[in-house]
Design an enzyme around this catalytic site. Sequence first.
Site, PDB file in Angstrom:
ATOM      1  N   ASN A  18       0.860  -1.188   0.000  1.00 32.47           N
ATOM      2  CA  ASN A  18       0.000   0.000   0.000  1.00 32.47           C
ATOM      3  C   ASN A  18       0.894   1.235   0.000  1.00 32.47           C
ATOM      4  OD1 ASN A  18      -1.889   1.978   0.431  1.00 32.47           O
ATOM      5  ND2 ASN A  18      -2.360   1.395   2.551  1.00 32.47           N
ATOM      6  N   GLU A  58      -5.710  -4.305  10.965  1.00 34.78           N
ATOM      7  CA  GLU A  58      -4.727  -3.238  11.122  1.00 34.78           C
ATOM      8  C   GLU A  58      -5.124  -2.366  12.311  1.00 34.78           C
ATOM      9  OE1 GLU A  58      -2.572  -2.274   7.201  1.00 34.78           O
ATOM     10  OE2 GLU A  58      -4.395  -1.096   7.243  1.00 34.78           O
ATOM     11  N   GLU A 107      -7.215   5.224   7.389  1.00 35.84           N
ATOM     12  CA  GLU A 107      -6.988   6.623   7.003  1.00 35.84           C
ATOM     13  C   GLU A 107      -8.199   7.172   6.256  1.00 35.84           C
ATOM     14  OE1 GLU A 107      -3.200   5.884   5.167  1.00 35.84           O
ATOM     15  OE2 GLU A 107      -2.339   5.554   7.149  1.00 35.84           O
ATOM     16  N   HIS A 139      -9.707   1.489   4.509  1.00 35.45           N
ATOM     17  CA  HIS A 139      -8.471   1.723   5.263  1.00 35.45           C
ATOM     18  C   HIS A 139      -8.767   2.743   6.363  1.00 35.45           C
ATOM     19  CE1 HIS A 139      -4.435   3.006   6.314  1.00 35.45           C
ATOM     20  NE2 HIS A 139      -4.017   1.879   5.763  1.00 35.45           N
ATOM     21  N   SER A 172       2.985  -1.432  10.765  1.00 36.77           N
ATOM     22  CA  SER A 172       4.431  -1.436  11.053  1.00 36.77           C
ATOM     23  C   SER A 172       5.093  -2.775  10.734  1.00 36.77           C
ATOM     24  CB  SER A 172       4.687  -1.022  12.509  1.00 36.77           C
ATOM     25  OG  SER A 172       4.251   0.295  12.728  1.00 36.77           O
ATOM     26  N   LYS A 219       0.035   4.208  -0.421  1.00 38.98           N
ATOM     27  CA  LYS A 219      -0.692   5.392   0.063  1.00 38.98           C
ATOM     28  C   LYS A 219      -0.490   6.555  -0.922  1.00 38.98           C
ATOM     29  CE  LYS A 219      -0.370   3.595   4.711  1.00 38.98           C
ATOM     30  NZ  LYS A 219      -0.367   3.839   6.135  1.00 38.98           N
ATOM     31  N   GLY A 274       2.026   2.804  10.965  1.00 41.44           N
ATOM     32  CA  GLY A 274       3.030   3.858  10.803  1.00 41.44           C
ATOM     33  C   GLY A 274       3.694   4.312  12.083  1.00 41.44           C
TER      34      GLY A 274
END
Length: 217
Positions: free
Chosen positions: A8, A148, A90, A88, A181, A10, A154
């Site tokens: 991914n 996740e 985000e 996701h 991570s 991003k 991250g």
Amino acid sequence: MNKLIIANWKCNPPTIEEAKELFEKIKDNALEKNVVICPPSIFLSSLICEGIKFGVQNCFWKEKGAFTGEISPQMIKSLGVNYVIIGHSERRNILKETNEEIIQKINEAVRAGLTPIVCIGESKGEDTFEVLNNQIKDIDENIILAYEPLWAIGTGESAPIEKVKEVKSFLKDRKVLYGGSVNSQNAPNYLEITDGLLVGGASLNSEEFSKIILCDI
Ligand code: PGA
């Protein structure tokens, strides 16, 4: 083993030149394994090549119409792209996507013939199983999930193996990837207990990502 490894990217890298450079460096290893590259969709047409699987990081829930800025699953499929990351964290948090929209996106993606990878996970302090239950309740059992936890994305603080094991058994027969991570050191541990990985930051580093791909023995 032939586990699924999703890269991914991003909203990275900022230019097509850099995207091509990164892709060239990981291409040969990606060809060998069950790897799906998810670059920013604007770069897809320039990167697509024989033998490599591609995905997008989001899609809309309608086939076509007056929806400025959106990209439909049918458009994605017509490029020869077969995967889509949906929900996701985000997008759930920054773009305010709801569970209802996520279900609509999954349905339209499946209708178009795409394979969705649906992200689920709790924030710090939340009850994991309560959150997951709520997120998966309307999702068909055949859909691939990516666990996740938000606190692991991250941050360098990947989830404890025991926790991921618990989640995997909670999700029973569903296909479950782990994300948060992931790096070349911890990847083998997660691959042992899951169906694959969703890799963010480390997928932008060609050496690190190649090590992750190749550790799936
Ligand atoms: P990370 O991101 O590997 O950088 O933690 C994972 C993701 O957000 O999918």
